[in-house]
Design a protein around this motif. Structure first.
Motif, PDB file in Angstrom:
ATOM      1  N   GLN A 202       2.385  -3.548  -1.744  1.00  0.00           N
ATOM      2  CA  GLN A 202       1.901  -3.532  -3.121  1.00  0.00           C
ATOM      3  C   GLN A 202       0.395  -3.320  -3.177  1.00  0.00           C
ATOM      4  OE1 GLN A 202       0.081  -6.138  -4.892  1.00  0.00           O
ATOM      5  NE2 GLN A 202       0.274  -5.130  -6.899  1.00  0.00           N
ATOM      6  N   LEU A 203      -0.341  -3.862  -2.213  1.00  0.00           N
ATOM      7  CA  LEU A 203      -1.795  -3.750  -2.199  1.00  0.00           C
ATOM      8  C   LEU A 203      -2.245  -2.320  -1.953  1.00  0.00           C
ATOM      9  CD1 LEU A 203      -4.603  -5.199  -2.125  1.00  0.00           C
ATOM     10  CD2 LEU A 203      -4.243  -5.479   0.339  1.00  0.00           C
ATOM     11  N   THR A 204      -1.650  -1.674  -0.977  1.00  0.00           N
ATOM     12  CA  THR A 204      -2.090  -0.319  -0.626  1.00  0.00           C
ATOM     13  C   THR A 204      -1.609   0.747  -1.601  1.00  0.00           C
ATOM     14  OG1 THR A 204      -0.163  -0.163   0.844  1.00  0.00           O
ATOM     15  CG2 THR A 204      -2.236  -0.859   1.821  1.00  0.00           C
ATOM     16  N   ASN A 205      -0.659   0.401  -2.481  1.00  0.00           N
ATOM     17  CA  ASN A 205      -0.132   1.396  -3.413  1.00  0.00           C
ATOM     18  C   ASN A 205      -0.635   1.214  -4.840  1.00  0.00           C
ATOM     19  OD1 ASN A 205       2.196   3.194  -2.084  1.00  0.00           O
ATOM     20  ND2 ASN A 205       2.305   1.131  -1.186  1.00  0.00           N
ATOM     21  N   ASP A 206      -0.860  -0.024  -5.255  1.00  0.00           N
ATOM     22  CA  ASP A 206      -1.167  -0.270  -6.662  1.00  0.00           C
ATOM     23  C   ASP A 206      -2.568  -0.801  -6.912  1.00  0.00           C
ATOM     24  OD1 ASP A 206       1.419   0.517  -7.136  1.00  0.00           O
ATOM     25  OD2 ASP A 206       2.211  -1.534  -7.235  1.00  0.00           O
ATOM     26  N   MET A 213      -9.898  -2.251   0.936  1.00  0.00           N
ATOM     27  CA  MET A 213     -10.873  -2.428   2.003  1.00  0.00           C
ATOM     28  C   MET A 213     -11.125  -3.897   2.312  1.00  0.00           C
ATOM     29  SD  MET A 213     -13.680   0.499   0.959  1.00  0.00           S
ATOM     30  CE  MET A 213     -14.809  -0.097   2.192  1.00  0.00           C
ATOM     31  N   LYS A 214     -11.019  -4.763   1.311  1.00  0.00           N
ATOM     32  CA  LYS A 214     -11.326  -6.175   1.499  1.00  0.00           C
ATOM     33  C   LYS A 214     -10.150  -6.964   2.065  1.00  0.00           C
ATOM     34  CE  LYS A 214     -12.860 -10.255  -1.054  1.00  0.00           C
ATOM     35  NZ  LYS A 214     -13.237 -10.803  -2.392  1.00  0.00           N
ATOM     36  N   ASP A 215      -8.924  -6.707   1.593  1.00  0.00           N
ATOM     37  CA  ASP A 215      -7.782  -7.563   1.915  1.00  0.00           C
ATOM     38  C   ASP A 215      -6.788  -6.941   2.887  1.00  0.00           C
ATOM     39  OD1 ASP A 215      -8.853  -9.400   0.169  1.00  0.00           O
ATOM     40  OD2 ASP A 215      -7.636  -8.710  -1.538  1.00  0.00           O
ATOM     41  N   ALA A 216      -6.691  -5.621   2.930  1.00  0.00           N
ATOM     42  CA  ALA A 216      -5.655  -4.991   3.749  1.00  0.00           C
ATOM     43  C   ALA A 216      -5.777  -5.320   5.235  1.00  0.00           C
ATOM     44  CB  ALA A 216      -5.666  -3.480   3.526  1.00  0.00           C
ATOM     45  N   PRO A 217      -6.966  -5.307   5.854  1.00  0.00           N
ATOM     46  CA  PRO A 217      -7.036  -5.658   7.287  1.00  0.00           C
ATOM     47  C   PRO A 217      -6.554  -7.076   7.586  1.00  0.00           C
ATOM     48  CG  PRO A 217      -9.021  -4.498   6.612  1.00  0.00           C
ATOM     49  CD  PRO A 217      -8.269  -4.816   5.350  1.00  0.00           C
ATOM     50  N   SER A 218      -6.947  -8.032   6.752  1.00  0.00           N
ATOM     51  CA  SER A 218      -6.532  -9.419   7.004  1.00  0.00           C
ATOM     52  C   SER A 218      -5.035  -9.597   6.806  1.00  0.00           C
ATOM     53  CB  SER A 218      -7.298 -10.357   6.070  1.00  0.00           C
ATOM     54  OG  SER A 218      -8.690 -10.235   6.253  1.00  0.00           O
ATOM     55  N   VAL A 219      -4.492  -9.040   5.722  1.00  0.00           N
ATOM     56  CA  VAL A 219      -3.056  -9.181   5.463  1.00  0.00           C
ATOM     57  C   VAL A 219      -2.242  -8.452   6.531  1.00  0.00           C
ATOM     58  CG1 VAL A 219      -1.222  -8.711   3.799  1.00  0.00           C
ATOM     59  CG2 VAL A 219      -3.468  -9.449   2.997  1.00  0.00           C
ATOM     60  N   PHE A 249      11.417  -1.122  -5.426  1.00  0.00           N
ATOM     61  CA  PHE A 249      10.381  -0.679  -6.356  1.00  0.00           C
ATOM     62  C   PHE A 249      10.032   0.796  -6.199  1.00  0.00           C
ATOM     63  CE2 PHE A 249       9.732  -5.268  -6.250  1.00  0.00           C
ATOM     64  CZ  PHE A 249       9.577  -5.557  -7.591  1.00  0.00           C
ATOM     65  N   GLY A 250      10.739   1.502  -5.388  1.00  0.00           N
ATOM     66  CA  GLY A 250      10.585   2.944  -5.294  1.00  0.00           C
ATOM     67  C   GLY A 250       9.359   3.420  -4.578  1.00  0.00           C
ATOM     68  N   TYR A 251       8.825   2.633  -3.635  1.00  0.00           N
ATOM     69  CA  TYR A 251       7.672   3.072  -2.854  1.00  0.00           C
ATOM     70  C   TYR A 251       8.162   4.044  -1.783  1.00  0.00           C
ATOM     71  CZ  TYR A 251       5.030  -0.706  -5.015  1.00  0.00           C
ATOM     72  OH  TYR A 251       4.420  -1.549  -5.925  1.00  0.00           O
ATOM     73  N   GLY A 252       7.566   5.196  -1.735  1.00  0.00           N
ATOM     74  CA  GLY A 252       7.952   6.185  -0.744  1.00  0.00           C
ATOM     75  C   GLY A 252       7.200   5.988   0.562  1.00  0.00           C
ATOM     76  N   VAL A 253       7.719   6.593   1.617  1.00  0.00           N
ATOM     77  CA  VAL A 253       7.092   6.559   2.912  1.00  0.00           C
ATOM     78  C   VAL A 253       6.340   7.854   3.119  1.00  0.00           C
ATOM     79  CG1 VAL A 253       7.452   6.353   5.401  1.00  0.00           C
ATOM     80  CG2 VAL A 253       8.928   5.081   3.788  1.00  0.00           C
ATOM     81  N   VAL A 254       5.014   7.762   3.264  1.00  0.00           N
ATOM     82  CA  VAL A 254       4.191   8.956   3.426  1.00  0.00           C
ATOM     83  C   VAL A 254       4.259   9.427   4.876  1.00  0.00           C
ATOM     84  CG1 VAL A 254       1.891   9.915   3.198  1.00  0.00           C
ATOM     85  CG2 VAL A 254       2.677   8.166   1.588  1.00  0.00           C
TER      86      VAL A 254
END
Length: 254
Positions: A202-206, A213-219, A249-254
């Protein structure tokens, strides 16, 4: 029968060495009915005694108290070949580790090594996020965050879950309670892996670039750690949740 012959006859009843075997010329055909012990008979008797003693030792129950570290005596071979008790030498580390169970010999070192690997994952994810959204790569703040924030936090977290900070919670409790503690820890790993994986999707898509940049590495690092701790079957359980979340939720795989 003289005294020497009676002594030779009586000595055959308690033969202990080769010197006790009476020496005599072979009997003739008329006197071969006399029974005397031969070397084969003595060897057969000794073999039967050894087999009987070994069978008795095999059926003897093992005393559990003899296996305790305080009841084990260390010995060494002296200069003349005699066995001398060595009271000053401690027990080998391998023996001490076997008496304590399956706990690692260097728990803090294991925690630090795992935290170092996960810190490398955190630094890699930070570089990828900054490379995607920032205008230029600045390694100094990323290295500072990895060394002074991510690494100490991961070390304390891993040490806590491995029972290093609180060793009495895993080593000195009853086996039944220990089983429940380990089961609860596995449940925390599964929940953490699923929640962190879903939130990362959800973070990287929405969310915006600053939040990524702040939360994705830690999560992402937290999700990798939870999956690694659970093993193969647990890792599958930690991936099923994010996969279902992305499909629902219909997130596709890039």
């Amino acid at each position: 029968m003289n005294r020497k012959q009676r002594r030779a006859k009586n000595s055959t009843d308690h033969i202990s060495t080769a010197d006790d075997i009476p020496l005599a010329p072979p009997p003739d055909a008329k006197s071969r009915t006399r029974k005397t012990k031969t070397l084969l008979d003595i060897a057969a008797e000794r073999q039967a005694e050894l087999l009987g003693s070994q069978a008795g030792a095999a059926h003897t129950p093992l005393d559990a108290n003899s296996l305790k570290p305080e009841n084990i005596v260390q010995v060494k071979i002296g200069k003349n070949g005699e066995i001398v008790q060595d009271s000053g030498s401690p027990l080998p580390p391998s023996m001490l580790s076997n008496t304590r169970g399956s706990e690692p010999e260097t728990p803090w070192l294991d925690s630090i090594l795992l935290a170092s690997s996960l810190s490398a994952v955190h630094f890699t994810l930070s570089v990828l996020a900054m490379h995607q959204y920032a205008e230029e790569l600045r390694f100094q703040p990323l290295i500072g965050q990895t060394l002074f924030i991510a690494f100490p936090t991961l070390t304390m977290l891993i040490a806590l879950f491995h029972g290093v900070l609180l060793p009495s919670s895993l080593a000195k409790i009853q086996p039944a309670v220990r089983t429940w503690v380990l089961a609860l820890r596995s449940l925390v790993y599964v929940v953490t892996a699923n929640v962190a994986g879903c939130y990362l999707i959800q973070l990287t898509n929405d969310r915006g670039y600053y939040a990524v940049m702040k939360d994705a590495p830690s999560v992402g690092t937290l999700w990798v750690w939870a999956v690694l701790e659970m093993g193969l079957l647990g890792a599958l359980a930690g991936v099923v949740g994010p996969g279902l979340y992305a499909w629902w939720f219909g997130y596709g795989v890039v």
